[in-house]
Design a protein around this motif. Structure first.
Motif, PDB file in Angstrom:
ATOM      1  N   ARG A   3      10.937   2.148  -2.652  1.00 52.05           N
ATOM      2  CA  ARG A   3      11.897   1.573  -3.602  1.00 52.05           C
ATOM      3  C   ARG A   3      11.909   0.049  -3.595  1.00 52.05           C
ATOM      4  N   GLU A   4      11.801  -0.543  -2.422  1.00 51.44           N
ATOM      5  CA  GLU A   4      11.822  -2.007  -2.361  1.00 51.44           C
ATOM      6  C   GLU A   4      10.625  -2.601  -3.106  1.00 51.44           C
ATOM      7  N   GLU A   5       9.454  -2.023  -2.901  1.00 52.23           N
ATOM      8  CA  GLU A   5       8.252  -2.530  -3.561  1.00 52.23           C
ATOM      9  C   GLU A   5       8.301  -2.342  -5.074  1.00 52.23           C
ATOM     10  N   LEU A   6       9.085  -1.377  -5.535  1.00 46.82           N
ATOM     11  CA  LEU A   6       9.184  -1.097  -6.966  1.00 46.82           C
ATOM     12  C   LEU A   6      10.474  -1.633  -7.577  1.00 46.82           C
ATOM     13  N   ALA A   7      11.243  -2.389  -6.806  1.00 42.77           N
ATOM     14  CA  ALA A   7      12.542  -2.880  -7.264  1.00 42.77           C
ATOM     15  C   ALA A   7      12.443  -3.820  -8.461  1.00 42.77           C
ATOM     16  N   MET A  34       0.851  -1.168   0.000  1.00 46.11           N
ATOM     17  CA  MET A  34       0.000   0.000   0.000  1.00 46.11           C
ATOM     18  C   MET A  34       0.898   1.233   0.000  1.00 46.11           C
ATOM     19  N   PHE A  35       0.549   2.189  -0.844  1.00 47.04           N
ATOM     20  CA  PHE A  35       1.312   3.429  -0.943  1.00 47.04           C
ATOM     21  C   PHE A  35       0.561   4.542  -0.228  1.00 47.04           C
ATOM     22  N   LEU A  36       1.257   5.229   0.665  1.00 42.24           N
ATOM     23  CA  LEU A  36       0.672   6.305   1.460  1.00 42.24           C
ATOM     24  C   LEU A  36       1.605   7.506   1.471  1.00 42.24           C
ATOM     25  N   GLY A  37       1.060   8.662   1.749  1.00 40.93           N
ATOM     26  CA  GLY A  37       1.879   9.834   2.000  1.00 40.93           C
ATOM     27  C   GLY A  37       2.035  10.755   0.811  1.00 40.93           C
ATOM     28  N   THR A  38       2.684  11.874   1.087  1.00 42.21           N
ATOM     29  CA  THR A  38       2.955  12.904   0.087  1.00 42.21           C
ATOM     30  C   THR A  38       4.433  13.254   0.164  1.00 42.21           C
ATOM     31  N   HIS A  39       5.070  13.292  -0.990  1.00 43.15           N
ATOM     32  CA  HIS A  39       6.512  13.531  -1.077  1.00 43.15           C
ATOM     33  C   HIS A  39       6.753  14.599  -2.138  1.00 43.15           C
ATOM     34  N   HIS A  40       7.867  15.306  -2.020  1.00 44.98           N
ATOM     35  CA  HIS A  40       8.146  16.453  -2.891  1.00 44.98           C
ATOM     36  C   HIS A  40       9.517  16.332  -3.569  1.00 44.98           C
ATOM     37  N   PHE A  57      12.686   0.950 -14.668  1.00 43.75           N
ATOM     38  CA  PHE A  57      13.357   0.468 -13.460  1.00 43.75           C
ATOM     39  C   PHE A  57      14.065   1.644 -12.816  1.00 43.75           C
ATOM     40  N   ALA A  58      14.082   1.670 -11.513  1.00 44.67           N
ATOM     41  CA  ALA A  58      14.843   2.696 -10.805  1.00 44.67           C
ATOM     42  C   ALA A  58      16.323   2.364 -10.898  1.00 44.67           C
ATOM     43  N   ASP A  59      17.164   3.391 -11.004  1.00 38.71           N
ATOM     44  CA  ASP A  59      18.603   3.164 -11.007  1.00 38.71           C
ATOM     45  C   ASP A  59      19.089   2.938  -9.571  1.00 38.71           C
TER      46      ASP A  59
END
Length: 143
Positions: free
Chosen positions: A23-27, A1-7, A80-82
């Motif tokens: 990052r781990e969930e999107l690895a 589950m994704f929560l929060g606000t980031h800038h 993919f994230a670097d």
């Protein structure tokens, strides 16, 4: 589950730092595509596969299904994230979402959304009253 606000900020190469907590969930990879209200949706690969399967079983004879599927899949980009946790946002998607340097990444349950910071602020200001008014309709008896 994704929560929060980031800038995070978009760099000159069109890359955005993913919030460290995601990052781990999107690895294993992610899919970025057009969202509603000119934001971008970011799905983990598994979640995008679930959506793909749901659309695969939807009737292709339904014009709304065809229209939605075309836009969703034609604009989708698997990424993919670097090693630093940055993900490249394709130029066409940056233009669609009108992303400038300052961005907002919000958690939206099973996906992230990427917004231009000014667009997010305007959207949020417009939705504050609706959020208060709709709680009983959206979650009857829960909140």
């Amino acid at each position: 589950m994704f929560l929060g606000t980031h800038h995070p900020r978009l760099d000159d190469k069109g890359r955005l730092f993913l919030p460290a907590k995601y990052r781990e969930e999107l690895a294993e990879g992610l899919v970025i595509t057009k969202g509603q209200e000119r934001c971008l949706y970011v799905f983990p690969v598994e979640e995008f596969q679930r959506i793909t399967e749901a659309l695969r079983t939807a009737p292709v004879t339904a014009k709304a299904v065809r229209d939605y599927s075309r836009v969703l899949f034609a604009s989708a980009s698997d990424e993919f994230a670097d090693k630093q946790g940055r993900v490249t946002i394709p130029q066409a998607l940056r233009e669609y979402a009108r992303l400038q340097r300052d961005c907002v990444v919000i958690g939206a349950n099973t996906r992230l959304e990427i917004w231009d910071a000014q667009a997010w602020d305007a959207y949020l200001a417009d939705q504050e009253q609706a959020f208060a008014d709709l709680s009983e309709e959206v979650l009857p008896g829960i909140l």
